[in-house]
Design a protein around this motif. Structure first.
Motif, PDB file in Angstrom:
ATOM      1  N   ASN A 218       0.827  -1.212   0.000  1.00  0.00           N
ATOM      2  CA  ASN A 218       0.000   0.000   0.000  1.00  0.00           C
ATOM      3  C   ASN A 218       0.860   1.260   0.000  1.00  0.00           C
ATOM      4  N   GLU A 286      -8.657   8.356   1.860  1.00  0.00           N
ATOM      5  CA  GLU A 286      -8.422   6.916   1.818  1.00  0.00           C
ATOM      6  C   GLU A 286      -8.749   6.307   0.471  1.00  0.00           C
ATOM      7  N   LYS A 341     -14.352  -1.339   0.741  1.00  0.00           N
ATOM      8  CA  LYS A 341     -13.193  -1.000  -0.082  1.00  0.00           C
ATOM      9  C   LYS A 341     -12.990  -2.051  -1.163  1.00  0.00           C
TER      10      LYS A 341
END
Length: 484
Positions: A218, A286, A341
């Protein structure tokens, strides 16, 4: 990078928090140093609020003394099993640890720890650029301790390990991902001997937890040019172990003189395009990360859907659908979140061909309404992904797509202003249909609902009760649900 003398470092560290740490360490008669990323970033002129302090002695003791000095404004967390403590003060987080030396067993990342000297502590650091230490004690305040010439490596843009890289990576294989992550974040190059050790030790990544791997991936994803990191991961053999589905894209087949593009490098180009677009849009938050995941995985279904057609050549029909089906398995294996997500990434992968199909033909209101209905609140993210997906080397074709995408975006904006989203659901719902025709939940109810929805989406009737009821009755008669 800027060149800093000890006097420069003393000036940059001339802040209350560092003087308070120094005062408490001096009272206890302990050496203390700010180390690692905070020092590195002083040379790189990068902002950092996370401060790591090494104490030759008890880090917990100095942290406790600092908390007492700061009073209620500070929060102290102690982790005695690890010999560490953290003090949070305003926007700062200061981590304290006692200087130590470590040894590892072959099947675990958990080290055996002993008290050590500053030299021992610097020896255990992952990379030379993270082994820098600056003394905080009053008599030596600002003095740099750099036994591995980390400053020169910062100047040269090089990532290398302080000691034997095979031992460094074998002891803690997560450092291999950190090596590539730092190289990507800082736009540095990995020194040859260090990179060769990555190749030799790649299999050791198997003892690292999925959560730790996902965290590093990430961080690579959130860099300015993540393709650099993924190419390094691929070259050293780590990507094959972490994401074999992505590696499977690096195949180009030729038949009858006709080849398809390399979908691995196309994917990385799309990912970088998206990062540039996000940077230019000023978007943050995010979901920036998860849109990048959608870009990385948007063509993941192509190897499974690839077919040869004697007339048109290579095809990848329904690769978006196949790829969307693969997303949950990839997220589950990589310990990525299985919540909204994941569903967001799955939806964008599934829909990513729709705007391209629209832009390749006449851009109609009907097609755009359907797209808006299916994409919902994620329509703008989908359009950004699809524009990033235009990597054709044919400039005329590329420009045509971009021009048509502008038309699609304009229609979307127009339809939003007119609040079509509110009007997309017919005002006659399933419950009323069941009551009208004395039906329970069944396929026929779904067919009638879809007929009304299609009529509204295609703008054949107004979303008003009278015209919709007329259409409903006609459809029901054609299905034999009412007498003609």
């Amino acid at each position: 990078m800027r060149k800093l003398t000890d006097a420069d470092l003393a000036r940059l560290l001339d802040e209350d928090i560092f003087h308070l740490i120094a005062d408490e360490a001096d009272k206890l008669g302990l050496e203390c140093y700010v180390v690692g990323g905070y020092v590195r970033d002083l040379f790189l002129e990068r902002p950092s609020n996370d401060i790591d302090v090494v104490v030759v002695g008890s880090g917990i003791q100095v942290a406790s003394a600092l908390k007492s000095r700061l009073g209620k404004r500070a929060h102290l967390s102690v982790f005695r099993n690890f010999g560490t403590a953290q003090v949070k003060y305003r926007s700062l987080e200061v981590e304290f640890v006692g200087a130590r030396k470590e040894s590892y067993s072959h099947d675990s990342r958990k080290p055996h720890v002993e008290d050590g000297t500053l030299e021992d502590d610097q020896n255990r650091r992952d990379f030379t650029i993270n082994a820098l230490a600056v003394c905080l004690n009053k008599e030596r305040f600002g003095q740099l301790v750099d036994p591995f010439d980390g400053v020169y490596d910062i100047e040269d843009g090089i990532i290398r390990t302080p000691l034997d890289p095979d031992i460094t990576f074998s002891d803690d294989p997560l450092r291999m991902l950190r090596c590539i992550r730092f190289a990507t974040q800082l736009n540095f190059f990995i020194e040859d001997e260090t990179f060769e050790a990555l190749q030799r030790n790649a299999e050791r990544i198997k003892i690292v937890s999925g959560e730790r791997i996902a965290d590093e991936i990430n961080k690579i994803m959130l860099t300015k040019t993540p393709s650099k990191g993924f190419i390094d991961l691929y070259r050293c053999g780590l990507l094959q172990l972490i994401m074999p589905e992505l590696v499977a894209l690096d195949v180009v087949e030729t038949r009858n003189g006709r080849a398809h593009k390399n979908n691995f490098y196309h994917t990385l180009e799309v990912l970088d395009n998206l990062c540039k677009a996000q940077s230019g849009s000023g978007k943050s938050g995010e979901m920036v990360l998860w849109l990048r995941w959608a870009a990385l995985l948007h063509d993941i279904g192509k190897p499974r859907s690839k077919r040869w057609d004697n007339v048109i050549g290579w095809t990848f029909h329904n690769h978006n659908y196949v790829g969307a089906k693969m997303i949950p398995g990839i997220f589950r294996r990589m310990k990525l979140p299985m919540d909204n997500k994941m569903k967001y990434v799955q939806k964008l992968v599934d829909l990513h061909m729709r705007p391209i199909v629209i832009a390749d033909d006449e851009v109609t209101d009907s097609a755009v309404r359907r797209l808006m209905n299916d994409a919902g609140d994620d329509i703008d993210d989908l359009m950004m992904l699809c524009e990033a997906d235009i990597t054709s080397k044919n400039q005329v074709r590329k420009q045509r797509f971009l021009d048509n995408f502008r038309i699609v975006r304009a229609k979307i904006a127009d339809l939003k202003v007119r609040d079509y989203k509110r009007l997309l659901q017919p005002c006659i719902d399933g419950n009323e249909i069941m009551e009208l025709f004395h039906l329970g939940p069944c396929r026929e109810v779904g067919q009638l609902k879809q007929a009304l929805k299609d009529a509204v989406l295609d703008n054949k009737v107004e979303n008003e009760r009278e015209p919709l009821m007329k259409l409903l009755l006609e459809k029901a008669k054609s299905m034999g649900l009412v007498s003609k």
